[in-house]
Motif scaffolding. Structure first.
Motif, PDB file in Angstrom:
ATOM      1  N   LEU A  38       1.032  -1.365   0.179  1.00 15.68           N
ATOM      2  CA  LEU A  38      -0.171   0.253  -0.212  1.00 15.68           C
ATOM      3  C   LEU A  38       1.270   1.308  -0.450  1.00 15.68           C
ATOM      4  N   MET A  39       2.000   0.673   1.004  1.00 12.35           N
ATOM      5  CA  MET A  39       2.571   2.225   1.053  1.00 12.35           C
ATOM      6  C   MET A  39       3.654   2.406  -0.802  1.00 12.35           C
ATOM      7  N   MET A  40       3.915   1.667  -1.094  1.00 11.30           N
ATOM      8  CA  MET A  40       4.357   1.856  -2.266  1.00 11.30           C
ATOM      9  C   MET A  40       4.212   2.091  -3.305  1.00 11.30           C
ATOM     10  N   ILE A  41       2.185   1.806  -3.390  1.00 12.55           N
ATOM     11  CA  ILE A  41       1.774   1.948  -4.420  1.00 12.55           C
ATOM     12  C   ILE A  41       1.247   3.135  -4.146  1.00 12.55           C
ATOM     13  N   ASP A  42       0.936   4.247  -3.364  1.00 15.16           N
ATOM     14  CA  ASP A  42       1.213   5.658  -2.514  1.00 15.16           C
ATOM     15  C   ASP A  42       2.103   6.355  -2.926  1.00 15.16           C
ATOM     16  N   GLU A  43       3.715   6.344  -2.902  1.00 13.43           N
ATOM     17  CA  GLU A  43       4.432   6.965  -2.752  1.00 13.43           C
ATOM     18  C   GLU A  43       4.951   6.753  -4.790  1.00 13.43           C
ATOM     19  N   LEU A  44       4.589   5.746  -5.164  1.00 12.24           N
ATOM     20  CA  LEU A  44       4.814   5.305  -6.552  1.00 12.24           C
ATOM     21  C   LEU A  44       4.120   6.135  -7.960  1.00 12.24           C
ATOM     22  N   ASP A  45       2.777   6.139  -7.158  1.00 15.39           N
ATOM     23  CA  ASP A  45       1.548   6.222  -7.772  1.00 15.39           C
ATOM     24  C   ASP A  45       1.519   5.253  -8.793  1.00 15.39           C
ATOM     25  N   ILE A  46       1.455   3.931  -8.414  1.00 16.58           N
ATOM     26  CA  ILE A  46       1.316   3.149  -9.202  1.00 16.58           C
ATOM     27  C   ILE A  46       0.203   2.829  -9.212  1.00 16.58           C
ATOM     28  N   ASP A  47      -0.676   1.884 -10.721  1.00 21.41           N
ATOM     29  CA  ASP A  47      -1.734   1.248 -10.846  1.00 21.41           C
ATOM     30  C   ASP A  47      -1.974   0.286  -9.576  1.00 21.41           C
ATOM     31  N   PRO A  48      -2.644   0.201  -8.833  1.00 21.92           N
ATOM     32  CA  PRO A  48      -3.124  -1.229  -8.190  1.00 21.92           C
ATOM     33  C   PRO A  48      -2.817  -2.296  -8.594  1.00 21.92           C
ATOM     34  N   ALA A  49      -3.172  -2.672  -9.973  1.00 29.43           N
ATOM     35  CA  ALA A  49      -3.388  -3.678 -10.202  1.00 29.43           C
ATOM     36  C   ALA A  49      -2.661  -4.260 -10.810  1.00 29.43           C
ATOM     37  N   ARG A  50      -1.637  -3.599 -10.796  1.00 29.03           N
ATOM     38  CA  ARG A  50       0.516  -4.306 -11.501  1.00 29.03           C
ATOM     39  C   ARG A  50       0.742  -4.921 -10.383  1.00 29.03           C
ATOM     40  N   VAL A  51       0.915  -4.277  -9.363  1.00 31.79           N
ATOM     41  CA  VAL A  51       0.903  -4.627  -7.996  1.00 31.79           C
ATOM     42  C   VAL A  51       0.944  -5.881  -7.143  1.00 31.79           C
ATOM     43  N   ASN A  52       1.606  -6.652  -7.383  1.00 35.40           N
ATOM     44  CA  ASN A  52       1.255  -8.537  -6.613  1.00 35.40           C
ATOM     45  C   ASN A  52       0.045  -8.693  -6.918  1.00 35.40           C
ATOM     46  N   ALA A  53      -0.151  -9.360  -8.229  1.00 29.84           N
ATOM     47  CA  ALA A  53      -1.123  -9.664  -9.531  1.00 29.84           C
ATOM     48  C   ALA A  53      -1.345 -10.705  -9.120  1.00 29.84           C
TER      49      ALA A  53
END
Length: 387
Positions: free
Chosen positions: A319-334
């Motif tokens: 959750l921290m990485m998604i917020d800090e790097l503004d990454i599409d959550p769908a691409r994180v730990n799919a």
């Protein structure tokens, strides 16, 4: 990178998990054997480097060299161990890539192993945990306290953390079978996939679980180390939003551009950038800066990433990485992560790299980021470019 294999992640159980009866040297030795069955890698490997977090007991005594001998690889193949807590596996891969890039090696097998059933975390009695003066100097606390602290700093609620855990299990349940997995026959059964997934888990199930770290005495140390940091009114992480303990091993074949001809394997990806960094302990935020540095070395931005594998050291980390790097959550730990299937410490770096490679190939992606936090404020990151 030319090849990547791993064992299924097996849960640590009170009365013995599926892989608890297998010594760690055999866990990694089986992977070396599997790699040798797929290519002539044993004949051309210059070194084997393993990441191990808890280097004591059955993890001690240069387990990498012992595994080479267990697998009956040629006598000339050496081996060594690196230890950087949870970042150990990524450190092993980074070290291998650096030596190959420098021209001092052509092919190195790097990965990690951790039998948490046979060598429990902190069984090495590290001074950071046993010496109060050193603990105070280093800011060492139970990493769950670091997770709660980090969640409080970012304003993540208990419900947000629980919701992420539910998602992790559901994604893991829906993920395709991993071609990197080497099945393990133990006892009368064969383990062919990761354990721990609960596809039917609900937010209501998690809401009734007690918080683990709200009353931990280590909060007194946090207040001294980081007096301006908020302490949550109640604990935030539970057993469901902490990573499961697991036994596993991983191995990745890293070589130069000419290695493919002797391995008879096509290159799968380049290591485009790596970084190790740290923040003031006991914060758990170092993966953010490590990711930024690795991306900068690769000449990329977060928007260029197709796949992101963030170790779910606790629910707060992705959750921290998604917020800090503004990454599409769908691409994180799919395909889910450690909350569902476990975090076998030193083996995790190689496992996440194997996952990233598979997902890049399955989705026709180009770039992937792998990142892991560790105690003492450590963080590591690696960027892969598919070829």
């Amino acid at each position: 990178m030319y090849d990547a294999v791993r064992l299924p992640r097996a849960r640590v159980r009170r009365h013995g998990g599926a892989l608890a009866g297998i010594p760690p040297v055999e866990l990694i030795g089986r992977l070396l054997t599997a790699l040798g069955d797929r290519s002539p890698v044993s004949q051309v490997t210059d070194d084997v480097i393993l990441g191990i977090s808890t280097v004591t007991g059955e993890h001690a005594g240069d387990l990498a060299r012992a595994a080479v001998q267990w697998a009956r690889w040629p006598d000339h193949v050496p081996g060594g161990v690196v230890s950087r807590l949870c970042c150990s596996g990524l450190d092993a891969l980074d070290s291998a890539a650096a030596r190959v890039s420098a021209g001092v090696a052509r092919v190195i097998v790097a990965g990690g192993v951790e039998s948490m059933s046979r060598v429990p975390m902190l069984s090495d009695s590290p001074p950071i945990a046993t010496d109060p003066d050193l603990g105070e100097r280093t800011g060492f606390v139970t990493i769950g306290v670091s997770a709660d602290l980090t969640a409080a700093r970012y304003g993540f609620s208990r419900e947000a953390l629980d919701s992420y855990a539910v998602q992790s299990h559901r994604r893991a349940a829906a993920a395709p079978a991993s071609p990197a997995v080497v099945p393990v026959r133990t006892g009368g059964a064969e383990l062919t996939s990761d354990e721990g997934i609960r596809s039917d888990i609900t937010l209501e199930d998690l809401a009734v679980l007690p918080a683990l770290f709200g009353d931990d005495p280590a909060w007194e140390r946090v207040a001294r180390q980081l007096p301006e940091s908020p302490r949550p009114g109640i604990g935030l992480h539970t057993v469901a939003t902490a990573p499961q303990l697991a036994d596993c091993a991983s191995a990745v074949v890293i070589g130069n551009a000419e290695a493919g001809s002797v391995l008879a394997l096509p290159a799968r990806a380049q290591i485009a950038g790596t970084a190790h960094t740290a923040v003031r302990s006991p914060l758990l935020t170092a993966p953010v800066e490590a990711a930024r540095r690795a991306l900068e070395k690769a000449g990329l931005t977060p928007a260029d990433l197709d796949i992101v594998e963030v170790n779910e050291s606790f629910a707060v980390t992705p959750l921290m990485m998604i917020d800090e790097l503004d990454i599409d959550p769908a691409r994180v730990n799919a395909c889910g992560g450690a909350l569902a299937v476990g975090h076998p410490l030193g083996a995790t770096g190689g496992i996440l790299v194997a996952h990233a490679l598979e997902q890049l190939e399955r989705t026709d992606g180009e770039h992937a980021l792998v990142t892991i936090p560790a105690a003492l404020g450590l963080g590591a990151a690696m960027v892969l470019r598919r070829v």
